[in-house]
Design a protein around this motif. Structure first.
Motif, PDB file in Angstrom:
ATOM      1  N   CYS A 187       6.184   7.483   2.459  1.00  0.00           N
ATOM      2  CA  CYS A 187       5.972   6.524   1.367  1.00  0.00           C
ATOM      3  C   CYS A 187       6.866   6.828   0.178  1.00  0.00           C
ATOM      4  O   CYS A 187       7.423   5.909  -0.452  1.00  0.00           O
ATOM      5  CB  CYS A 187       4.507   6.520   0.950  1.00  0.00           C
ATOM      6  SG  CYS A 187       3.365   6.005   2.254  1.00  0.00           S
ATOM      7  N   THR A 188       7.011   8.101  -0.163  1.00  0.00           N
ATOM      8  CA  THR A 188       7.850   8.480  -1.301  1.00  0.00           C
ATOM      9  C   THR A 188       9.309   8.120  -1.035  1.00  0.00           C
ATOM     10  O   THR A 188      10.002   7.612  -1.921  1.00  0.00           O
ATOM     11  CB  THR A 188       7.728   9.988  -1.586  1.00  0.00           C
ATOM     12  OG1 THR A 188       6.348  10.303  -1.833  1.00  0.00           O
ATOM     13  CG2 THR A 188       8.562  10.383  -2.785  1.00  0.00           C
ATOM     14  N   GLY A 189       9.785   8.362   0.178  1.00  0.00           N
ATOM     15  CA  GLY A 189      11.154   8.007   0.520  1.00  0.00           C
ATOM     16  C   GLY A 189      11.381   6.509   0.485  1.00  0.00           C
ATOM     17  O   GLY A 189      12.425   6.041   0.029  1.00  0.00           O
ATOM     18  N   LEU A 190      10.401   5.742   0.968  1.00  0.00           N
ATOM     19  CA  LEU A 190      10.506   4.290   0.912  1.00  0.00           C
ATOM     20  C   LEU A 190      10.584   3.807  -0.523  1.00  0.00           C
ATOM     21  O   LEU A 190      11.437   2.977  -0.876  1.00  0.00           O
ATOM     22  CB  LEU A 190       9.311   3.653   1.621  1.00  0.00           C
ATOM     23  CG  LEU A 190       9.247   2.125   1.583  1.00  0.00           C
ATOM     24  CD1 LEU A 190      10.383   1.519   2.388  1.00  0.00           C
ATOM     25  CD2 LEU A 190       7.895   1.633   2.105  1.00  0.00           C
ATOM     26  N   ASP A 209       3.169   6.163  -5.836  1.00  0.00           N
ATOM     27  CA  ASP A 209       3.148   6.253  -7.305  1.00  0.00           C
ATOM     28  C   ASP A 209       1.782   5.789  -7.792  1.00  0.00           C
ATOM     29  O   ASP A 209       1.496   4.590  -7.803  1.00  0.00           O
ATOM     30  CB  ASP A 209       4.260   5.383  -7.895  1.00  0.00           C
ATOM     31  CG  ASP A 209       4.316   5.456  -9.417  1.00  0.00           C
ATOM     32  OD1 ASP A 209       3.460   6.124 -10.036  1.00  0.00           O
ATOM     33  OD2 ASP A 209       5.226   4.827 -10.003  1.00  0.00           O
ATOM     34  N   ASP A 210       0.938   6.730  -8.207  1.00  0.00           N
ATOM     35  CA  ASP A 210      -0.420   6.353  -8.603  1.00  0.00           C
ATOM     36  C   ASP A 210      -0.477   5.631  -9.941  1.00  0.00           C
ATOM     37  O   ASP A 210      -1.549   5.152 -10.346  1.00  0.00           O
ATOM     38  CB  ASP A 210      -1.347   7.574  -8.619  1.00  0.00           C
ATOM     39  CG  ASP A 210      -0.862   8.679  -9.557  1.00  0.00           C
ATOM     40  OD1 ASP A 210       0.089   8.438 -10.342  1.00  0.00           O
ATOM     41  OD2 ASP A 210      -1.426   9.792  -9.495  1.00  0.00           O
ATOM     42  N   SER A 211       0.674   5.512 -10.638  1.00  0.00           N
ATOM     43  CA  SER A 211       0.686   4.747 -11.882  1.00  0.00           C
ATOM     44  C   SER A 211       1.082   3.288 -11.655  1.00  0.00           C
ATOM     45  O   SER A 211       0.966   2.451 -12.566  1.00  0.00           O
ATOM     46  CB  SER A 211       1.647   5.383 -12.895  1.00  0.00           C
ATOM     47  OG  SER A 211       2.999   5.191 -12.502  1.00  0.00           O
ATOM     48  N   LEU A 212       1.553   2.969 -10.466  1.00  0.00           N
ATOM     49  CA  LEU A 212       2.011   1.611 -10.162  1.00  0.00           C
ATOM     50  C   LEU A 212       0.818   0.661 -10.075  1.00  0.00           C
ATOM     51  O   LEU A 212      -0.217   0.986  -9.499  1.00  0.00           O
ATOM     52  CB  LEU A 212       2.785   1.615  -8.838  1.00  0.00           C
ATOM     53  CG  LEU A 212       3.403   0.298  -8.377  1.00  0.00           C
ATOM     54  CD1 LEU A 212       4.493  -0.166  -9.341  1.00  0.00           C
ATOM     55  CD2 LEU A 212       3.984   0.457  -6.963  1.00  0.00           C
ATOM     56  N   ARG A 216       0.828  -1.207   0.000  1.00  0.00           N
ATOM     57  CA  ARG A 216       0.000   0.000   0.000  1.00  0.00           C
ATOM     58  C   ARG A 216       0.863   1.258   0.000  1.00  0.00           C
ATOM     59  O   ARG A 216       0.559   2.231  -0.701  1.00  0.00           O
ATOM     60  CB  ARG A 216      -0.905  -0.008   1.241  1.00  0.00           C
ATOM     61  CG  ARG A 216      -1.976   1.068   1.228  1.00  0.00           C
ATOM     62  CD  ARG A 216      -2.950   0.838   0.099  1.00  0.00           C
ATOM     63  NE  ARG A 216      -3.825   1.996  -0.094  1.00  0.00           N
ATOM     64  CZ  ARG A 216      -4.626   2.137  -1.135  1.00  0.00           C
ATOM     65  NH1 ARG A 216      -4.646   1.217  -2.095  1.00  0.00           N
ATOM     66  NH2 ARG A 216      -5.402   3.193  -1.256  1.00  0.00           N
ATOM     67  N   ALA A 217       1.953   1.247   0.763  1.00  0.00           N
ATOM     68  CA  ALA A 217       2.839   2.410   0.817  1.00  0.00           C
ATOM     69  C   ALA A 217       3.453   2.699  -0.550  1.00  0.00           C
ATOM     70  O   ALA A 217       3.541   3.866  -0.969  1.00  0.00           O
ATOM     71  CB  ALA A 217       3.931   2.179   1.855  1.00  0.00           C
ATOM     72  N   LEU A 218       3.841   1.665  -1.264  1.00  0.00           N
ATOM     73  CA  LEU A 218       4.448   1.868  -2.589  1.00  0.00           C
ATOM     74  C   LEU A 218       3.405   2.330  -3.602  1.00  0.00           C
ATOM     75  O   LEU A 218       3.717   3.130  -4.500  1.00  0.00           O
ATOM     76  CB  LEU A 218       5.126   0.577  -3.056  1.00  0.00           C
ATOM     77  CG  LEU A 218       6.317   0.128  -2.196  1.00  0.00           C
ATOM     78  CD1 LEU A 218       6.854  -1.206  -2.681  1.00  0.00           C
ATOM     79  CD2 LEU A 218       7.428   1.176  -2.209  1.00  0.00           C
ATOM     80  N   ALA A 228      -3.384   2.526  -6.429  1.00  0.00           N
ATOM     81  CA  ALA A 228      -3.699   3.237  -5.189  1.00  0.00           C
ATOM     82  C   ALA A 228      -5.148   3.695  -5.171  1.00  0.00           C
ATOM     83  O   ALA A 228      -5.763   3.811  -4.098  1.00  0.00           O
ATOM     84  CB  ALA A 228      -2.769   4.430  -5.019  1.00  0.00           C
ATOM     85  N   ALA A 229      -5.727   3.912  -6.349  1.00  0.00           N
ATOM     86  CA  ALA A 229      -7.065   4.507  -6.418  1.00  0.00           C
ATOM     87  C   ALA A 229      -8.185   3.488  -6.575  1.00  0.00           C
ATOM     88  O   ALA A 229      -9.333   3.769  -6.201  1.00  0.00           O
ATOM     89  CB  ALA A 229      -7.124   5.495  -7.590  1.00  0.00           C
ATOM     90  N   ALA A 230      -7.889   2.320  -7.135  1.00  0.00           N
ATOM     91  CA  ALA A 230      -8.993   1.426  -7.471  1.00  0.00           C
ATOM     92  C   ALA A 230      -8.533  -0.021  -7.580  1.00  0.00           C
ATOM     93  O   ALA A 230      -7.360  -0.305  -7.864  1.00  0.00           O
ATOM     94  CB  ALA A 230      -9.626   1.852  -8.798  1.00  0.00           C
TER      95      ALA A 230
END
Length: 418
Positions: free
Chosen positions: A231-234, A42-45, A36-38, A67-69
């Motif tokens: 999350c971004t740093g991870l 990045d909403d394209s992942l 979930r953190a990753l 992340a969205a759906a």
């Protein structure tokens, strides 16, 4: 006056294949939280995960999400309920399909708790999808193990089998919990040390030291104990790192290819001890057999390759986890093969043998590692030395070693194809 000629330099080819990050870990909750953190970073992942609770009945659940759906939530019927069939028939085809349907979007494959990442890598190497290699459509960027700080040590020390936890993938799946946990970390390129705000700082330091001894080749990424997670740093430390080397063998094959199997640290920071033992002379089979229980009594993990005097043709694989010792065959030593068959092995193995060739033993050697808490280095190494052939036994020569008392007789059969 003539001008200098213009030299054309070709630009490196751009790899447009989606990058796949593989997450594994025995704690389903920690793996899901890392997933979930990753996704948030990045909403394209696109993430793919499978539910194997119905696998023994031929049913597998597949979820594809961002992340969205949730993009897919599907039940898959398999002709044969096993992990390898799931990988071949659904997991790898799904990766290829998503790479084609959603070009330019990286993929995150989150494995169920009992699936080992090396199994995925092996399936990728031997499976065709639509007649083409999987790696023609995707590139495997990194294998990432997620270690739950609150339960990892307990699982690594557990005597339970997967069956005791209801996680066995098939009726004949007799793997130990500790074996799976160790394999997930050891095959990784990156290890996320997943912790929570209440996790003890000293326990985190010990966990970091233990993971480093189990997988010194992996990059360790702590999540810390702050109330919130960056999350971004991870994601920046975990994804698109290019850390995975498809040529690196599994942990039991490392020594054959001249790679270190452990860090030798007998003093051990935070109480974590790692003992690396190397020997050119062989083990006496009876003395080794009788010492195995004492040798592993206080260890959490053991691994490596052995050579036993009574069986001078076979490289013996050694594993210890969860209270059980496992011995198997790694195939022939090169010294036991005609030179014409050496090309059947990897370039790295032949190079390692050339660099370390012994005029009497050839490439035969023991490379063994034991990892645990407060192991007695002097006692362990003294015990191992007592298990080796004595000078007098060595002097008797190869021809006599076949007659040594051997409890391992017929345990490591070799064929012409090994």
């Amino acid at each position: 006056m003539s001008a200098d000629p213009i030299t054309s330099v070709a630009s490196p080819a751009v790899d447009h294949r989606p990058a796949v990050t593989v997450l594994s870990g025995f704690s389903a909750g920690a793996v899901q939280a890392a997933t979930r953190a990753l996704l948030v970073a990045d909403d394209s992942l696109v993430a793919i995960r499978h539910d194997l609770t119905g696998l023994r009945h031929g049913l597998v659940g597949r979820t594809v999400e961002t992340a969205a759906a949730v993009l897919e939530h599907t039940a898959v019927d398999l002709a044969h309920g096993c992990v390898s069939c799931t990988l071949r028939e659904d997991v790898l085809p799904t990766l290829v399909r998503l790479a084609r349907e959603r070009p330019g979007r990286d993929l995150l494959l989150a494995l169920p708790p009992a699936v080992e990442p090396e199994t995925v890598a092996s399936a990728c190497a031997h499976t065709l999808v639509d007649g083409a290699p999987v790696t023609g459509s995707v590139r495997f960027d990194s294998y990432v193990a997620v270690v739950d700080a609150d339960r990892f040590l307990d699982d690594l020390a557990s005597p339970d089998d997967l069956r005791d936890r209801g996680l066995h993938a098939a009726d004949d799946d007799h793997r130990a919990v500790a074996e799976v946990v160790a394999h997930q970390v050891e095959f990784s390129d990156t290890v996320i040390l997943w912790s929570r705000p209440g996790t003890d700082a000293l326990e985190l330091d010990r966990l970091d030291a233990l993971v480093h001894r189990l997988a010194p080749w992996a990059v360790r990424v702590p999540t810390g104990t702050a109330p919130s997670l960056d999350c971004t740093g991870l994601a920046a430390r975990v994804r698109r790192t290019g850390r995975h080397d498809p040529r690196r063998p599994g942990v039991l094959g490392l020594a054959l290819e001249g790679r270190p199997i452990a860090v030798h640290d007998p003093d051990g920071g935070h109480g974590v001890t790692s003992i690396a033992f190397d020997a050119r002379r062989p083990f006496h089979p009876r003395r080794l057999h009788d010492a195995l229980e004492e040798l592993t009594e206080h260890a959490l993990r053991g691994r490596g390759q052995l050579w036993i005097a009574s069986q001078p043709d076979v490289a013996v694989a050694f594993e210890f986890a969860g209270g059980g010792v496992s011995l198997g065959s790694l195939g022939y030593w090169l010294a036991a093969l005609p030179a014409g068959r050496w090309t059947e092995t990897s370039d790295d193995r032949r190079l390692a043998a050339d660099l370390d060739w012994d005029p009497y033993y050839g490439d035969r050697r023991t490379a063994l590692a034991l990892i645990g808490l407060h192991l007695d280095h002097d006692a362990v190494t003294a015990l191992l030395h007592r298990c080796l052939l004595t000078d007098a036994e060595l002097a008797d020569g190869f021809d006599t070693w076949h007659d040594l008392d051997d409890p391992f007789a017929d345990c490591f059969p070799l064929t012409g194809d090994d």
